[in-house]
Design a protein around this motif. Structure first.
Motif, PDB file in Angstrom:
ATOM      1  N   UNK A 142       0.823  -1.206   0.000  1.00  0.00           N
ATOM      2  CA  UNK A 142       0.000   0.000   0.000  1.00  0.00           C
ATOM      3  C   UNK A 142       0.856   1.255   0.000  1.00  0.00           C
ATOM      4  N   UNK A 143       0.712   2.042  -1.046  1.00  0.00           N
ATOM      5  CA  UNK A 143       1.384   3.338  -1.122  1.00  0.00           C
ATOM      6  C   UNK A 143       0.909   4.239   0.014  1.00  0.00           C
ATOM      7  N   UNK A 144      -0.389   4.170   0.331  1.00  0.00           N
ATOM      8  CA  UNK A 144      -0.926   5.032   1.377  1.00  0.00           C
ATOM      9  C   UNK A 144      -0.369   4.672   2.758  1.00  0.00           C
ATOM     10  N   UNK A 145      -0.024   3.415   2.935  1.00  0.00           N
ATOM     11  CA  UNK A 145       0.524   2.972   4.215  1.00  0.00           C
ATOM     12  C   UNK A 145       2.015   3.303   4.338  1.00  0.00           C
ATOM     13  N   UNK A 146       2.796   3.030   3.286  1.00  0.00           N
ATOM     14  CA  UNK A 146       4.245   3.194   3.342  1.00  0.00           C
ATOM     15  C   UNK A 146       4.669   4.615   2.981  1.00  0.00           C
ATOM     16  N   UNK A 147       3.937   5.236   2.038  1.00  0.00           N
ATOM     17  CA  UNK A 147       4.234   6.597   1.581  1.00  0.00           C
ATOM     18  C   UNK A 147       5.663   6.747   1.042  1.00  0.00           C
ATOM     19  N   UNK A 148       6.040   5.907   0.090  1.00  0.00           N
ATOM     20  CA  UNK A 148       7.365   6.044  -0.518  1.00  0.00           C
ATOM     21  C   UNK A 148       7.382   7.160  -1.557  1.00  0.00           C
ATOM     22  N   UNK A 149       8.567   7.583  -1.933  1.00  0.00           N
ATOM     23  CA  UNK A 149       8.674   8.573  -3.010  1.00  0.00           C
ATOM     24  C   UNK A 149       8.443   7.916  -4.370  1.00  0.00           C
ATOM     25  N   UNK A 150       8.847   6.667  -4.513  1.00  0.00           N
ATOM     26  CA  UNK A 150       8.656   5.979  -5.796  1.00  0.00           C
ATOM     27  C   UNK A 150       8.618   4.471  -5.581  1.00  0.00           C
ATOM     28  N   UNK A 151       7.859   3.804  -6.446  1.00  0.00           N
ATOM     29  CA  UNK A 151       7.779   2.340  -6.460  1.00  0.00           C
ATOM     30  C   UNK A 151       7.926   1.887  -7.902  1.00  0.00           C
ATOM     31  N   UNK A 152       8.887   1.023  -8.159  1.00  0.00           N
ATOM     32  CA  UNK A 152       9.172   0.541  -9.510  1.00  0.00           C
ATOM     33  C   UNK A 152       8.942  -0.960  -9.545  1.00  0.00           C
ATOM     34  N   UNK A 153       8.330  -1.453 -10.608  1.00  0.00           N
ATOM     35  CA  UNK A 153       8.192  -2.909 -10.726  1.00  0.00           C
ATOM     36  C   UNK A 153       8.091  -3.338 -12.182  1.00  0.00           C
ATOM     37  N   UNK A 154       8.575  -4.531 -12.445  1.00  0.00           N
ATOM     38  CA  UNK A 154       8.458  -5.129 -13.776  1.00  0.00           C
ATOM     39  C   UNK A 154       7.129  -5.867 -13.876  1.00  0.00           C
ATOM     40  N   UNK A 155       6.741  -6.196 -15.091  1.00  0.00           N
ATOM     41  CA  UNK A 155       5.457  -6.847 -15.293  1.00  0.00           C
ATOM     42  C   UNK A 155       5.513  -8.349 -15.431  1.00  0.00           C
ATOM     43  N   UNK A 156       6.698  -8.909 -15.700  1.00  0.00           N
ATOM     44  CA  UNK A 156       6.770 -10.322 -16.100  1.00  0.00           C
ATOM     45  C   UNK A 156       7.040 -11.295 -14.961  1.00  0.00           C
TER      46      UNK A 156
END
Length: 382
Positions: free
Chosen positions: A199-213
């Protein structure tokens, strides 16, 4: 509670695939979405202006829902994790003497960009290694990360779980400590998001990156990223027509616009409309939303418990349950078990895992079963 979902995949019955961290097997529905998209491209006269924007919008909305991001405009479509990280490194404020914290043996895509920017800005990479002793390894590794964050820290960048052995990092605590010193928290979610709640709302990071595969169960060559409002005025590493303001108006594309699309829209890769990969990844994320990541974790835990206990009884080290993910964990062998013997047996029985550092990396999915783990453990016996 989820049940085995192997019937939704195209995995052969004669293999045991415990290697989702390497590359996900393909859902039948995702394959169909890909075939339909390829067929549609036979008729380019039917592809309109809206097709360039509706597909990406649907993908962004699905991913925003998955990570509980309030605004889908904070999502960008990227080709790879390295691309997403490069956009961040290009826009993080760094001064000479600042420190960038990473964990030992972090995946290269979340290292090289930081090495480059650190050299340019005369900043320092600070690597936090795991304890040498197995006892309380995960707990102490987390403590070492927290202890390393201080007034010199400008960036903390890591995954929720270590890509090689599944050690969990306490993002809540890391976020709280990093905020004390106004340090940016950058998360590479490639080996976590989709298989576990985030959860972005819980962690509040500046950025989250992820691959799709991997755990998003999409095709190779497409990923997604969340950029907080801290990056709203940043400079993207790529200048393409589609990330510019009002690019929806094809008639005005020759009137070059200095502005960008709202929020993270400026970080979209060129050809982010990808008419084949976008619908495939959207389909896979929508399926994950139906399953719900917390239930995927619970399922992976339920089918692996007995096998993990059996491996520990054989002398293998597997991280404490509280400090490891359930969809990805490392098996460290005792001296009396030879790795080559294990590799030979696994290959003979067509059991697929990965080998990362000193660990046998095991990464089950909802297409696996308790019986799969029984056969896996049998390869360690005698």
């Amino acid at each position: 509670m989820l049940t085995n979902q192997k019937y939704l995949f195209n995995l052969p019955e004669n293999i045991i695939y415990l290697n989702g961290a390497y590359m996900s097997p393909q859902l039948k529905s995702v394959e169909t979405a890909g075939h339909n998209a390829v067929t549609k491209l036979n008729f380019p006269h039917k592809i309109g202006v809206d097709d360039f924007f509706n597909g990406p919008k649907n993908l962004k909305k699905a991913f925003a829902k998955l990570i509980e991001a309030p605004n889908y405009n904070n999502i960008a479509i990227i080709p790879s994790a390295s691309y997403g990280i490069a956009n961040v490194a290009n826009n993080v404020a760094l001064e000479a003497g600042d420190e960038i914290i990473i964990v030992d043996a972090q995946f290269p895509s979340n290292v090289y960009a930081w090495q480059k920017i650190a050299e340019q800005k005369k900043a320092k990479i600070k690597i936090i290694s795991p304890p040498k002793k197995y006892e309380n390894r995960g707990k102490n590794w987390n403590k070492n990360i927290l202890d390393a964050i201080n007034k010199k820290t400008a960036v903390v960048t890591l995954g929720p779980t270590h890509w090689a052995d599944g050690t969990l990092f306490d993002l809540k605590a890391i976020r709280e400590k990093s905020k004390l010193y106004n340090a940016a928290l950058i998360i590479d979610g490639s080996q976590f998001i989709g298989a576990a709640p985030f959860s972005v709302q819980e962690i509040k990071p500046e950025a989250v990156i992820t691959v799709g595969y991997k755990w998003l169960l999409g095709a190779y060559g497409l990923g997604v990223a969340y950029y907080s409002d801290a990056f709203n005025d940043g400079l993207p590493i790529e200048n393409n027509w589609i990330n510019r303001y009002k690019s929806e108006d094809f008639a005005q594309l020759v009137n070059y616009n200095p502005g960008y699309q709202p929020k993270a829209g400026r970080y979209n890769m060129g050809e982010c409309s990808n008419f084949i990969l976008v619908p495939m990844l959207t389909e896979s994320i929508n399926q994950i939303l139906k399953w719900q990541p917390q239930y995927i974790q619970e399922y992976c835990d339920s089918i692996s418990k007995k096998g993990i206990n059996a491996l520990r009884n054989l002398g293998c080290f597997i991280e404490d349950n509280a400090y490891r993910s359930k969809h990805l964990f490392g098996v460290y062998l005792p001296k009396h078990i030879q790795i080559q013997n294990i590799k030979t047996k696994l290959k003979k029985h067509q059991i697929y895992v990965s080998y990362r550092g000193d660990a046998i990396r095991v990464s089950p999915g909802i297409y696996n079963s308790e019986e799969d783990f029984e056969k896996f453990v049998n390869c360690f016996k005698n």
